[in-house]
Design a protein around this motif. Structure first.
Motif, short mmCIF file in Angstrom:
data_model
loop_
_atom_site.label_atom_id
_atom_site.label_comp_id
_atom_site.label_asym_id
_atom_site.label_seq_id
_atom_site.Cartn_x
_atom_site.Cartn_y
_atom_site.Cartn_z
N SER A 60 0.84 -1.19 0.00
CA SER A 60 0.00 0.00 0.00
C SER A 60 0.87 1.24 0.00
O SER A 60 2.06 1.19 0.33
N MET A 61 0.25 2.36 -0.38
CA MET A 61 0.89 3.66 -0.32
C MET A 61 -0.09 4.62 0.30
O MET A 61 -1.32 4.46 0.15
N GLY A 62 0.42 5.62 0.98
CA GLY A 62 -0.50 6.52 1.63
C GLY A 62 0.13 7.84 2.03
O GLY A 62 1.33 8.04 1.84
N TRP A 63 -0.73 8.70 2.55
CA TRP A 63 -0.31 10.01 3.00
C TRP A 63 -0.73 10.22 4.45
O TRP A 63 -1.86 9.88 4.84
N TYR A 64 0.17 10.78 5.22
CA TYR A 64 -0.07 11.17 6.59
C TYR A 64 0.27 12.65 6.72
O TYR A 64 0.98 13.20 5.88
N ARG A 65 -0.22 13.26 7.78
CA ARG A 65 0.17 14.64 8.04
C ARG A 65 0.36 14.86 9.53
O ARG A 65 -0.23 14.18 10.35
N GLN A 66 1.20 15.84 9.82
CA GLN A 66 1.50 16.16 11.21
C GLN A 66 1.58 17.66 11.36
O GLN A 66 2.43 18.31 10.73
N ALA A 67 0.71 18.20 12.18
CA ALA A 67 0.74 19.62 12.50
C ALA A 67 1.62 19.83 13.73
O ALA A 67 1.81 18.89 14.52
N PRO A 68 2.14 21.04 13.94
CA PRO A 68 3.01 21.29 15.09
C PRO A 68 2.33 20.92 16.40
O PRO A 68 1.19 21.32 16.65
N GLY A 69 3.03 20.15 17.22
CA GLY A 69 2.51 19.76 18.52
C GLY A 69 1.47 18.67 18.49
O GLY A 69 0.89 18.34 19.53
N LYS A 70 1.23 18.10 17.33
CA LYS A 70 0.21 17.05 17.21
C LYS A 70 0.82 15.77 16.69
O LYS A 70 1.93 15.74 16.18
N GLN A 71 0.09 14.68 16.81
CA GLN A 71 0.58 13.40 16.32
C GLN A 71 0.42 13.32 14.80
O GLN A 71 -0.31 14.10 14.20
N ARG A 72 1.12 12.36 14.23
CA ARG A 72 1.02 12.13 12.80
C ARG A 72 -0.25 11.32 12.53
O ARG A 72 -0.45 10.24 13.09
N ASP A 73 -1.11 11.83 11.67
CA ASP A 73 -2.40 11.20 11.39
C ASP A 73 -2.48 10.71 9.96
O ASP A 73 -1.98 11.35 9.03
N ARG A 79 -2.71 6.37 -7.69
CA ARG A 79 -1.37 5.83 -7.83
C ARG A 79 -1.10 5.43 -9.27
O ARG A 79 -2.02 5.16 -10.04
N ASP A 80 0.16 5.42 -9.61
CA ASP A 80 0.63 4.95 -10.91
C ASP A 80 1.57 3.79 -10.63
O ASP A 80 2.71 3.99 -10.22
N ASN A 81 1.07 2.57 -10.81
CA ASN A 81 1.87 1.40 -10.48
C ASN A 81 3.13 1.30 -11.34
O ASN A 81 4.16 0.81 -10.88
N GLY A 82 3.03 1.77 -12.57
CA GLY A 82 4.18 1.70 -13.45
C GLY A 82 5.33 2.58 -12.99
O GLY A 82 6.50 2.27 -13.23
N LYS A 83 5.00 3.67 -12.31
CA LYS A 83 6.01 4.60 -11.82
C LYS A 83 6.28 4.42 -10.33
O LYS A 83 7.09 5.16 -9.77
N ASN A 84 5.60 3.47 -9.70
CA ASN A 84 5.71 3.33 -8.23
C ASN A 84 5.47 4.68 -7.56
O ASN A 84 6.26 5.12 -6.71
N ALA A 85 4.40 5.33 -7.96
CA ALA A 85 4.12 6.67 -7.48
C ALA A 85 2.70 6.74 -6.91
O ALA A 85 1.80 6.01 -7.33
N VAL A 86 2.54 7.66 -5.98
CA VAL A 86 1.23 7.93 -5.40
C VAL A 86 1.03 9.45 -5.37
O VAL A 86 2.01 10.20 -5.21
N TYR A 87 -0.20 9.87 -5.55
CA TYR A 87 -0.51 11.29 -5.62
C TYR A 87 -1.64 11.62 -4.66
O TYR A 87 -2.47 10.77 -4.34
N LEU A 88 -1.67 12.86 -4.22
CA LEU A 88 -2.76 13.33 -3.39
C LEU A 88 -3.24 14.67 -3.95
O LEU A 88 -2.52 15.67 -3.86
N GLN A 89 -4.42 14.65 -4.54
CA GLN A 89 -5.03 15.88 -5.04
C GLN A 89 -5.85 16.47 -3.90
O GLN A 89 -6.76 15.82 -3.39
#
Length: 122
Positions: free
Chosen positions: A35-48, A73-83
């Motif tokens: 799998s591939m994914g995106w997480y985010r972390q704001a200052p002083g907060k946990q990574r979600d 995702r583009d499996n051929g490029k082993n890439a993931v995107y987040l719009q």
């Protein structure tokens, strides 16, 4: 060695859009991506968790971004995107790409990118 590289962060006004990209590469090995994914972390907060996509294309989103963010995702490029559309100031955070790979023992290993800053001004 596995490398995960993100790009596409920046500063945008509320209501605007950004597109994040992430590519994974490895020298001397064949990548077996679970799998591939995106997480985010704001200052002083946990990574979600924000969004994930599995090899067959199934997706999962955090409630806070449903209807506004789209992962692909583009499996051929082993890439993931987040719009990211309709961005809000509360979306401001450091965004990290996660790649989960199958290893030779049948287990799963997580790899992370260095992160990219997304700032949404009001």
């Amino acid at each position: 060695q596995v490398q995960v590289v993100e790009s596409g962060g920046g500063l945008v006004q509320a209501g605007g859009s950004l597109r994040l990209s992430c590519e994974v590469s490895a020298s001397g090995m064949v990548l077996s991506i679970n799998s591939m994914g995106w997480y985010r972390q704001a200052p002083g907060k946990q990574r979600d968790l924000i969004a994930t996509i599995i090899s067959r294309g199934g997706t999962n989103y955090a409630d806070s971004v449903k209807g506004r963010f789209t992962i692909s995702r583009d499996n051929g490029k082993n890439a993931v995107y987040l719009q990211m559309n309709s961005l809000k100031p509360e979306d401001t955070a450091f965004y990290y790409c996660n790649v989960r790979l199958w290893d030779v023992r049948g287990g799963l290993d997580d790899y992370w990118g260095q992160g990219t800053q997304v700032t949404v001004s009001s």
